[in-house]
Design an enzyme around this catalytic site. Structure first.
Site, PDB file in Angstrom:
ATOM      1  N   GLY A   1      -8.536  -1.273   0.877  1.00 17.47           N
ATOM      2  CA  GLY A   1      -7.662  -0.490   0.254  1.00 17.47           C
ATOM      3  C   GLY A   1      -6.797  -0.164  -1.401  1.00 17.47           C
ATOM      4  O   GLY A   1      -7.839   0.434  -1.714  1.00 17.47           O
ATOM      5  N   THR A   2      -6.217  -0.592  -1.415  1.00 16.44           N
ATOM      6  CA  THR A   2      -5.809  -1.449  -3.000  1.00 16.44           C
ATOM      7  C   THR A   2      -4.949  -0.767  -3.780  1.00 16.44           C
ATOM      8  O   THR A   2      -5.791   0.620  -4.388  1.00 16.44           O
ATOM      9  CB  THR A   2      -6.625  -2.123  -3.339  1.00 16.44           C
ATOM     10  N   THR A   3      -3.922  -1.082  -4.573  1.00 16.48           N
ATOM     11  CA  THR A   3      -4.206  -0.570  -6.038  1.00 16.48           C
ATOM     12  C   THR A   3      -3.797  -2.207  -6.968  1.00 16.48           C
ATOM     13  O   THR A   3      -3.325  -3.203  -6.232  1.00 16.48           O
ATOM     14  CB  THR A   3      -3.260  -0.067  -6.620  1.00 16.48           C
TER      15      THR A   3
END
Lengths: 233, 265
Positions: free
Chosen positions: A33-35
């Site tokens: 998903g991430t940043t």
């Protein structure tokens, strides 16, 4: 990517509830998903990422390392499909290693970014990968190249990516100043990632940071309770 | 066996009592003293060709080729012996021109593929290695003959500076700061050795004129090209006015040659 199971809309009433036979997560891909984020400074780059990998709503790994080494002073931040980005990173690591041995010198960051771009563009229909390539080479110093989904490649002084990046474009645009020092970049990255992790459900866990320069790579982890605090949080 | 013997007898008649009559028919055969004669014969082909010189200066590389004019009917500027391999790489050749042209195409493909795969200019050492490997492949089999040409590759870029490599028919590549190939290469090398490092183009002219006279051939056309800081890293033929000025200087210097050897620019 998605499984071949047929999904019935809930408005359609059926005698047998097919949807109940197969849990939601079997039809979801494992996604980082991430940043992710990377910033150039004079003498190197600072890279940062969160540590959450999700399969639907389930957190498959809460301590993921999304900062992947490609060569001694070149790393990449991975966002999108975990499988796709791992496969691409492995392939590029091999190609770059071979190239570096042929040339008998350390590879350029631009070369690594080109290799990522070639793969991401050629197989764009099958892949879901947003990658930030960053590192240091003796020719142009610290460099950040972004290769988003679709397979474009461009160099940027600061780049953010992943689902959580939408929430921090304003913060990054207003707080970035050219010619920041290494410490300022670290603080900037940690704060940006923290803000994104607070708002994006697919990002969270710890903040992983890496500083790449002529001297080598320094890695650090900022645990949940050590993250910078903001007033609304 | 019979045809081989008759070949031997022919060479005997030609009064060339060479011991290598059986071992020089193909590149896939060694002689008893460990030589591959086909490769050596290929190098002979280069030695019969007119001279080409490359000099690596402090801020660039210069090529000079002595093109002997065999007929008054030749159009000026035809049969080029200096090729552009990539924007930043030039190649000067000596030997069989057709073989050289084919190798220039091979070099161009190598450079182009590299750029396509890796996104930047090919480093000259790598290009020289790759083309040398290609040339070497043709020294391994009896079905093909070795390339009958040597060539000098030169480039300039801001980070690596000027580079000069020479490849010969055996498939080895050497890095040089000055080299010469062709019939007057020994004389040219002697002249080049007299130069100091960091010199400019005019000396190339003097070299070619000196060695040309020593060779005692008739009219020749000089092909001159350079790549360096002055051309911003692009390989180009030297502009006509500069070339003429250098030619004039070279001719004058030759006339004064007897006076002193202390000509320093």
């Amino acid at each position: 990517m998605a499984t071949m199971l047929q999904k019935f809309p809930s408005s359609v009433s059926t005698l047998n509830d097919y949807n109940a036979l197969y849990p939601d997560w079997t039809q979801r891909e494992v996604s980082t998903g991430t940043t992710i984020m990377a910033v150039e400074f004079d003498g190197g780059v600072v890279m940062g990422a969160d540590s959450r990998t999700t399969t639907g709503a389930y957190i498959a790994n809460r301590v993921t390392d999304k900062l992947t080494p490609i060569h001694e002073r070149i790393f990449c931040c991975r966002s999108g499909s975990a499988a796709d980005t791992q496969a691409i990173a492995d392939a590029v690591t091999y190609q770059l290693g071979f190239h570096s041995i042929e040339l008998d010198e350390a590879p350029l960051v631009q070369t690594a970014a080109s290799l990522f771009r070639d793969m991401c563009y050629r197989y764009r229909e099958e892949l879901m990968a947003g990658i930030i390539v960053a590192g240091w080479d003796r020719r142009r110093g610290g460099q950040v190249y972004t290769v988003p989904v679709g397979g474009m490649m461009t160099r940027q002084p600061v780049s953010v990516g992943g689902s959580g990046s939408s929430y921090i474009y304003g913060f990054v645009d207003s707080n970035y100043k050219p010619a920041m020092s290494k410490e300022e970049c670290l603080k900037f990255t940690a704060e940006a990632l923290t803000l994104a992790m607070e708002r994006d459900g697919s990002s969270g866990g710890v903040v992983r940071l890496a500083v790449i320069s002529e001297q080598g790579v320094e890695r650090q982890v900022i645990l949940g309770n050590q993250l910078p605090k903001f007033s609304t949080v | 066996v019979l045809p081989l013997l008759s070949h031997c007898s022919l060479t005997m008649i030609a009064v060339q009592m060479k011991s290598h009559c059986e071992y020089d028919l193909s590149a896939s055969t060694f002689s008893p003293d460990g030589r591959v004669f086909q490769v050596e014969y290929a190098m002979k082909a280069v030695e019969n060709s007119s001279t080409a010189i490359g000099i690596r200066c402090k801020d660039g590389v210069v090529f000079g080729v002595e093109k002997l004019i065999l007929s008054k009917l030749y159009e000026q500027g035809s049969n080029k012996r200096i090729f552009n391999i990539d924007r930043h790489v030039g190649m000067a050749v000596a030997g069989l021109l057709a073989d050289a042209r084919s190798l220039s195409e091979v070099s161009r493909e190598e450079a182009s593929n590299f750029r396509s795969n890796y996104g930047h200019d090919i480093p000259l050492k790598h290009l020289a290695d790759r083309v040398a490997m290609y040339v070497h492949a043709y020294t391994l089999y009896s079905a093909v003959r070795p390339f009958g040409c040597s060539f000098i590759l030169g480039s300039y870029d801001e980070d690596d500076g000027p580079q000069l490599y020479m490849v010969d028919p055996s498939g080895i590549s050497y890095g040089y700061w000055g080299c010469a190939i062709g019939k007057a290469k020994q004389a040219a090398k002697t002249e080049i050795e007299k130069l100091q490092v960091g010199v400019n183009i005019l000396y190339i002219h003097i070299d070619i004129y000196i060695v040309h006279d020593e060779v005692k051939d008739k009219a020749f056309e000089l092909e001159l090209s350079w790549v360096g800081e002055v051309t911003k890293g692009r390989h180009e033929l030297v502009p006509k006015d500069i070339k003429e000025e250098a030619e004039k200087y070279a001719k004058e210097s030759l006339e004064e040659e007897d006076d002193s050897d202390e000509d320093n620019m």
